[in-house]
Write a protein that holds these residues in place. Structure first.
Motif, PDB file in Angstrom:
ATOM      1  N   THR A  85       0.769   4.381  20.608  1.00 42.45           N
ATOM      2  CA  THR A  85       0.852   5.441  20.638  1.00 42.45           C
ATOM      3  C   THR A  85       1.062   5.101  18.880  1.00 42.45           C
ATOM      4  OG1 THR A  85       2.819   5.061  21.985  1.00 42.45           O
ATOM      5  CG2 THR A  85       0.533   7.076  22.116  1.00 42.45           C
ATOM      6  N   ASP A  86       1.902   4.012  18.392  1.00 40.05           N
ATOM      7  CA  ASP A  86       2.734   3.586  17.262  1.00 40.05           C
ATOM      8  C   ASP A  86       1.898   2.958  16.719  1.00 40.05           C
ATOM      9  OD1 ASP A  86       4.499   5.282  18.848  1.00 40.05           O
ATOM     10  OD2 ASP A  86       5.598   3.809  19.973  1.00 40.05           O
ATOM     11  N   MET A  87       0.661   2.326  16.745  1.00 39.16           N
ATOM     12  CA  MET A  87       0.075   1.457  16.160  1.00 39.16           C
ATOM     13  C   MET A  87       0.197   1.637  14.581  1.00 39.16           C
ATOM     14  SD  MET A  87      -1.083  -1.010  17.045  1.00 39.16           S
ATOM     15  CE  MET A  87      -1.483  -2.103  18.591  1.00 39.16           C
ATOM     16  N   PRO A  88       0.012   2.871  14.249  1.00 41.38           N
ATOM     17  CA  PRO A  88      -0.137   3.538  12.843  1.00 41.38           C
ATOM     18  C   PRO A  88       1.151   3.104  12.135  1.00 41.38           C
ATOM     19  CG  PRO A  88      -0.931   5.284  14.349  1.00 41.38           C
ATOM     20  CD  PRO A  88      -0.506   4.350  15.153  1.00 41.38           C
ATOM     21  N   GLN A  89       1.971   3.726  12.948  1.00 44.38           N
ATOM     22  CA  GLN A  89       3.289   2.607  12.075  1.00 44.38           C
ATOM     23  C   GLN A  89       3.244   1.048  11.728  1.00 44.38           C
ATOM     24  OE1 GLN A  89       3.218   5.259  14.333  1.00 44.38           O
ATOM     25  NE2 GLN A  89       5.356   6.164  15.390  1.00 44.38           N
ATOM     26  N   MET A  90       3.355   1.070  12.730  1.00 45.42           N
ATOM     27  CA  MET A  90       3.400  -0.769  12.836  1.00 45.42           C
ATOM     28  C   MET A  90       1.882  -1.026  11.957  1.00 45.42           C
ATOM     29  SD  MET A  90       4.829  -2.980  15.191  1.00 45.42           S
ATOM     30  CE  MET A  90       5.479  -3.270  14.161  1.00 45.42           C
ATOM     31  N   VAL A  91       1.351  -0.841  11.772  1.00 46.96           N
ATOM     32  CA  VAL A  91       0.147  -0.756  10.465  1.00 46.96           C
ATOM     33  C   VAL A  91       0.810  -0.432   9.360  1.00 46.96           C
ATOM     34  CG1 VAL A  91      -2.114  -0.936   9.621  1.00 46.96           C
ATOM     35  CG2 VAL A  91      -2.121  -0.764  11.978  1.00 46.96           C
ATOM     36  N   SER A  92       1.605   0.172   8.720  1.00 46.02           N
ATOM     37  CA  SER A  92       2.622   0.818   7.994  1.00 46.02           C
ATOM     38  C   SER A  92       3.495  -0.246   7.240  1.00 46.02           C
ATOM     39  CB  SER A  92       2.548   2.263   8.505  1.00 46.02           C
ATOM     40  OG  SER A  92       3.476   2.775   7.078  1.00 46.02           O
ATOM     41  N   ILE A  93       4.405  -0.334   8.428  1.00 41.93           N
ATOM     42  CA  ILE A  93       5.225  -1.454   8.242  1.00 41.93           C
ATOM     43  C   ILE A  93       4.642  -2.916   7.946  1.00 41.93           C
ATOM     44  CG2 ILE A  93       5.900  -1.406  10.890  1.00 41.93           C
ATOM     45  CD1 ILE A  93       9.365  -1.159   9.508  1.00 41.93           C
ATOM     46  N   PHE A  94       4.150  -3.677   8.587  1.00 45.69           N
ATOM     47  CA  PHE A  94       3.896  -4.756   8.601  1.00 45.69           C
ATOM     48  C   PHE A  94       2.735  -4.671   6.943  1.00 45.69           C
ATOM     49  CE2 PHE A  94       2.124  -6.063  12.787  1.00 45.69           C
ATOM     50  CZ  PHE A  94       3.548  -6.336  12.811  1.00 45.69           C
ATOM     51  N   SER A 147       4.810   3.028   2.050  1.00 45.28           N
ATOM     52  CA  SER A 147       4.418   2.163   4.009  1.00 45.28           C
ATOM     53  C   SER A 147       5.619   2.590   4.706  1.00 45.28           C
ATOM     54  CB  SER A 147       4.439   0.902   3.367  1.00 45.28           C
ATOM     55  OG  SER A 147       3.485   0.638   3.436  1.00 45.28           O
ATOM     56  N   LEU A 148       7.061   1.462   4.187  1.00 44.63           N
ATOM     57  CA  LEU A 148       8.468   2.663   5.127  1.00 44.63           C
ATOM     58  C   LEU A 148       8.292   3.728   4.757  1.00 44.63           C
ATOM     59  CD1 LEU A 148      11.099   0.092   3.618  1.00 44.63           C
ATOM     60  CD2 LEU A 148       9.665  -0.474   5.636  1.00 44.63           C
ATOM     61  N   LEU A 149       8.493   4.859   3.853  1.00 45.36           N
ATOM     62  CA  LEU A 149       8.558   5.620   4.042  1.00 45.36           C
ATOM     63  C   LEU A 149       7.399   6.348   5.304  1.00 45.36           C
ATOM     64  CD1 LEU A 149      10.034   8.283   3.361  1.00 45.36           C
ATOM     65  CD2 LEU A 149       8.105   8.714   1.604  1.00 45.36           C
ATOM     66  N   ALA A 150       6.334   5.855   5.178  1.00 49.43           N
ATOM     67  CA  ALA A 150       5.229   6.835   6.021  1.00 49.43           C
ATOM     68  C   ALA A 150       5.283   6.271   7.525  1.00 49.43           C
ATOM     69  CB  ALA A 150       3.473   6.309   5.500  1.00 49.43           C
ATOM     70  N   MET A 220      -2.153  11.871   6.292  1.00 49.47           N
ATOM     71  CA  MET A 220      -0.827  10.553   6.744  1.00 49.47           C
ATOM     72  C   MET A 220      -1.875   8.924   6.721  1.00 49.47           C
ATOM     73  SD  MET A 220       2.402  10.791   5.966  1.00 49.47           S
ATOM     74  CE  MET A 220       3.049   9.887   5.605  1.00 49.47           C
ATOM     75  N   PRO A 221      -2.904   9.447   7.337  1.00 49.85           N
ATOM     76  CA  PRO A 221      -4.114   8.217   7.791  1.00 49.85           C
ATOM     77  C   PRO A 221      -4.514   7.702   6.642  1.00 49.85           C
ATOM     78  CG  PRO A 221      -4.673  10.175   9.122  1.00 49.85           C
ATOM     79  CD  PRO A 221      -3.478   9.836   8.812  1.00 49.85           C
ATOM     80  N   VAL A 222      -4.258   8.739   5.799  1.00 52.29           N
ATOM     81  CA  VAL A 222      -5.285   8.339   4.304  1.00 52.29           C
ATOM     82  C   VAL A 222      -4.071   7.209   3.440  1.00 52.29           C
ATOM     83  CG1 VAL A 222      -6.417   9.598   2.079  1.00 52.29           C
ATOM     84  CG2 VAL A 222      -6.563  10.777   4.462  1.00 52.29           C
ATOM     85  N   VAL A 223      -2.770   8.145   3.566  1.00 49.50           N
ATOM     86  CA  VAL A 223      -1.726   7.195   2.389  1.00 49.50           C
ATOM     87  C   VAL A 223      -1.418   6.249   3.090  1.00 49.50           C
ATOM     88  CG1 VAL A 223       0.009   7.933   3.614  1.00 49.50           C
ATOM     89  CG2 VAL A 223       0.523   7.824   1.491  1.00 49.50           C
ATOM     90  N   ILE A 224      -1.812   5.981   4.609  1.00 47.75           N
ATOM     91  CA  ILE A 224      -0.891   4.143   4.410  1.00 47.75           C
ATOM     92  C   ILE A 224      -2.555   3.113   4.896  1.00 47.75           C
ATOM     93  CG2 ILE A 224      -1.642   3.467   7.150  1.00 47.75           C
ATOM     94  CD1 ILE A 224      -0.203   5.049   8.001  1.00 47.75           C
ATOM     95  N   SER A 225      -4.419   3.789   4.382  1.00 46.08           N
ATOM     96  CA  SER A 225      -4.674   3.565   3.873  1.00 46.08           C
ATOM     97  C   SER A 225      -5.237   2.750   2.491  1.00 46.08           C
ATOM     98  CB  SER A 225      -6.104   4.200   4.178  1.00 46.08           C
ATOM     99  OG  SER A 225      -7.565   3.643   3.672  1.00 46.08           O
ATOM    100  N   LEU A 226      -4.660   3.905   1.491  1.00 47.53           N
ATOM    101  CA  LEU A 226      -4.275   4.098   0.081  1.00 47.53           C
ATOM    102  C   LEU A 226      -3.595   2.551   0.497  1.00 47.53           C
ATOM    103  CD1 LEU A 226      -5.731   5.042  -1.716  1.00 47.53           C
ATOM    104  CD2 LEU A 226      -3.603   6.553  -2.528  1.00 47.53           C
ATOM    105  N   ASN A 228      -2.073   0.627   1.623  1.00 48.66           N
ATOM    106  CA  ASN A 228      -2.509  -0.895   2.205  1.00 48.66           C
ATOM    107  C   ASN A 228      -3.815  -1.538   0.749  1.00 48.66           C
ATOM    108  OD1 ASN A 228      -3.534  -2.866   3.944  1.00 48.66           O
ATOM    109  ND2 ASN A 228      -5.548  -1.685   4.862  1.00 48.66           N
ATOM    110  N   ALA A 229      -4.637  -1.116   0.584  1.00 56.15           N
ATOM    111  CA  ALA A 229      -5.614  -0.940  -0.416  1.00 56.15           C
ATOM    112  C   ALA A 229      -3.992  -1.506  -1.428  1.00 56.15           C
ATOM    113  CB  ALA A 229      -6.322   0.124  -0.711  1.00 56.15           C
ATOM    114  N   PHE A 230      -3.076  -0.884  -1.850  1.00 53.93           N
ATOM    115  CA  PHE A 230      -1.990  -1.254  -2.729  1.00 53.93           C
ATOM    116  C   PHE A 230      -2.068  -2.878  -2.281  1.00 53.93           C
ATOM    117  CE2 PHE A 230      -0.594   3.010  -4.714  1.00 53.93           C
ATOM    118  CZ  PHE A 230      -2.020   3.460  -5.070  1.00 53.93           C
TER     119      PHE A 230
END
Lengths: 472, 101
Positions: A85-94, A147-150, A220-226, A228-230
């Motif tokens: 369930t915490d996968m999105p956060q994990m990807v964000s922090i990585f 990403s940290l804020l996300a 939130m998903p959109v910003v993580i994806s963006l 990631n592109a950054f």
């Protein structure tokens, strides 16, 4: 032996593996192998970099090995421990850490250029390289703090509605202009002290925060994806600085794929990327439909709900973030099984932005052993919903909000939704009448077709399972 | 301006690679089923950890007495490795669940 040809060949293989890996990652059957291919490509890239002949330096292998070992240990541990369930956060922090890595190396490079700049030496770094390094630092810094804020927002450490900045668009534009001005100034007058670089970095780090602050809710998903592109772009820029093709191609592939993914997500919500970034969703006060005081949501007991489903032909479950929070995916699968044993067809309707990341629900349901072919996308769902007897909405809210269709004042107006009201009955599993994550009231709750089953999603589903079982 | 023009001509091949890679990235990713969006994002995120190569080059090029470069370089390698190893591991965990039983 001259290692150079071997190194070049190794990098070429690495790039090819990245490309094949990404290609395979985009088809379900080959996805797992694709990830492994990409990882092998990365391994080759790293090994080759360790033996690459260099003109200067003392190699310092001990430090490299320590860094690799510590990083791999932390990375593996985090990857194993994290709950699905915490996968999105994990990807964000990585992702944020990758950005931080780009900041650290470009800072060091800039520091290295400085002596020659200040001496006015002819061998000083050219403006092109200087500009690229400054840009890598800037983009990496935004990816890092953003990403940290996300992560903080998704983890619930930071409350969307409480943490705000006034006039976010103005603040962001000002910061962006300041950064660009700073970069141009340092480029034109490279002999200015290194302090300037630190100032640019500082503003970029702040900008990462202010960039993400106004974005909230379903965006939130959109910003993580963006972001990631950054990070990909920052890696590619660093690749130009080091004249390294693996970094360049790897980074650009991520930059491009992250952008495409971001655009696809925005399309799923029928909004423009600009609109998401400016943050009309979670941030702005909505003029959307407020629940009228005299509207009453009708409750249903678990027993009645079980009867309704047990004698239905087609039942559709709509999972949302609430299901993830309650860890209710396994019980949902159990309910599906007992219903199917009784001859009821059960399917899952997955909205593209359900949960906090695209595909979030698919991952969770797959974890609970739900079969692939039971998961329907938006179009399939909406055609199936017309012939559906009972829809159970498990912790989803905004993706089934009819305001998106009929209330032009609603902040989600225009977003494609799951047309659950096409079905005969809907049952919403919910803790209380509080509005959803995006803070928008949902008229579905008050609709005559709808009944509410209050309580924790997992507990409610468990009750339904046992009630259906007793019906036999 | 002159400096930028010479940067352009000197790095022409790299700029070609850049343009083609951007196009390739778009083409590779288009038409991905929603099921794979999260694992794909996660896998791509792991690949963006390729920036670690820069950190390795930075340390290798440093002198063994340059403690600032060694310290920050090691930090960079740790951060990048977490991104790479964690990213691929987490992607693998997600995709394992998609295996047909």
């Amino acid at each position: 032996m001259d290692l150079k040809p071997l190194v070049d060949l190794g990098y070429l293989v690495g790039v090819i593996l990245f490309i094949l890996g990404l290609k395979r990652l985009s088809t379900p059957k080959t996805a797992r192998g694709g990830n492994i291919l990409a990882a092998v490509g990365m391994g080759i890239g790293i090994i080759v970099t360790l033996i690459l002949p260099l003109e200067k330096g003392d190699n310092n292998y001990l430090f490299i090995l320590i860094g690799l070992a510590v990083g791999a240990g932390i990375g593996l541990l985090a990857a194993q421990r994290v709950a699905m369930t915490d996968m999105p956060q994990m990807v964000s922090i990585f992702n944020g850490l990758g950005g931080a890595c780009a900041v650290v190396i470009s800072m060091m490079e800039l520091n290295g250029y400085q002596t020659a700049f200040e001496a006015g030496s002819e061998n000083a770094a050219g403006m092109g390289v200087h500009a690229t390094t400054l840009l890598a630092m800037f983009v990496g810094a935004v990816a890092f703090t953003g990403s940290l804020l996300a992560y903080g927002k998704l983890q619930g450490l930071i409350n969307d509605r409480k943490v705000k900045i006034p006039a976010p668009t103005f603040v962001n534009m000002t910061l962006l202009l300041l950064i660009i001005a700073g970069i141009v100034y340092k480029l034109v007058f490279p002999s200015n002290p290194f302090f300037w670089v630190l100032i640019i970095m500082g503003i970029a780090l702040i900008y990462g925060v202010t960039f993400v602050i106004p974005i909230g809710g379903a965006d939130m998903p959109v910003v993580i994806s963006l972001l990631n592109a950054f990070t990909g772009v920052a890696a590619a820029l660093a690749g130009i600085v080091y004249d390294n093709n693996v970094m360049l191609v790897g980074g650009i592939l991520v930059g491009a794929s992250g952008t495409i993914l971001t655009v696809q997500m925005c399309e799923a919500m029928n909004r423009s990327l600009w609109n998401v970034i400016v943050g009309g969703f979670g941030g702005a006060s909505s003029s959307g439909a407020k629940g009228d005081g005299d509207q009453v949501a009708r409750e249903i007991t678990a027993n009645d709900a079980a009867i309704l489903m047990r004698y239905a032909t087609q039942v559709v479950m709509v999972p949302g973030y609430g299901m993830a929070v309650a860890q209710a995916q396994k019980v949902a699968h159990e309910l599906e099984k007992v219903l199917e044993e009784n001859g009821v067809s059960v399917k899952y309707a997955i909205h593209p932005v359900a949960g906090r990341m695209p595909g979030h629900m698919n991952v969770l349901l797959a974890e609970a052993d739900v079969s692939y072919d039971k998961l329907m996308d938006l179009d399939d769902s909406n055609s199936t919903l017309k012939d559906t007897d009972v829809v159970i909405i498990v912790g989803a809210n905004d993706v089934v909000n009819p305001s998106a269709k009929d209330d032009p004042g609603s902040p989600i107006y225009g977003m494609p939704i799951l047309d659950v009201l096409d079905a005969t009955n809907t049952i919403v599993l919910k803790r209380s009448m509080k509005p959803g994550y995006a803070g928008i009231q949902n008229p579905l709750f008050f609709h005559e077709k709808n009944r509410m089953l209050f309580g924790d999603a997992k507990a409610s589903l468990e009750k339904l399972v046992s009630e259906v079982k007793t019906l036999g | 301006m002159e400096a930028l023009v010479s940067f352009f001509t000197e790095n022409l091949t790299m700029i070609y690679v850049l343009v083609l890679a951007i196009y390739l990235g778009f083409e590779l990713i288009a038409n991905v089923p929603t099921v794979l969006h999260t694992p794909l994002m996660s896998g791509a995120n792991a690949i963006s950890g390729v920036v670690i190569i820069g950190a390795i080059l930075l340390i290798r090029q440093a002198e063994s007495t340059d403690y600032l470069a060694l310290g920050l370089g090691t930090l960079g390698i740790i951060l990048g490795t977490i991104n790479v190893v964690g990213g691929h591991a987490v992607t693998n965990r997600m995709l394992e669940m998609f295996k047909k039983k």
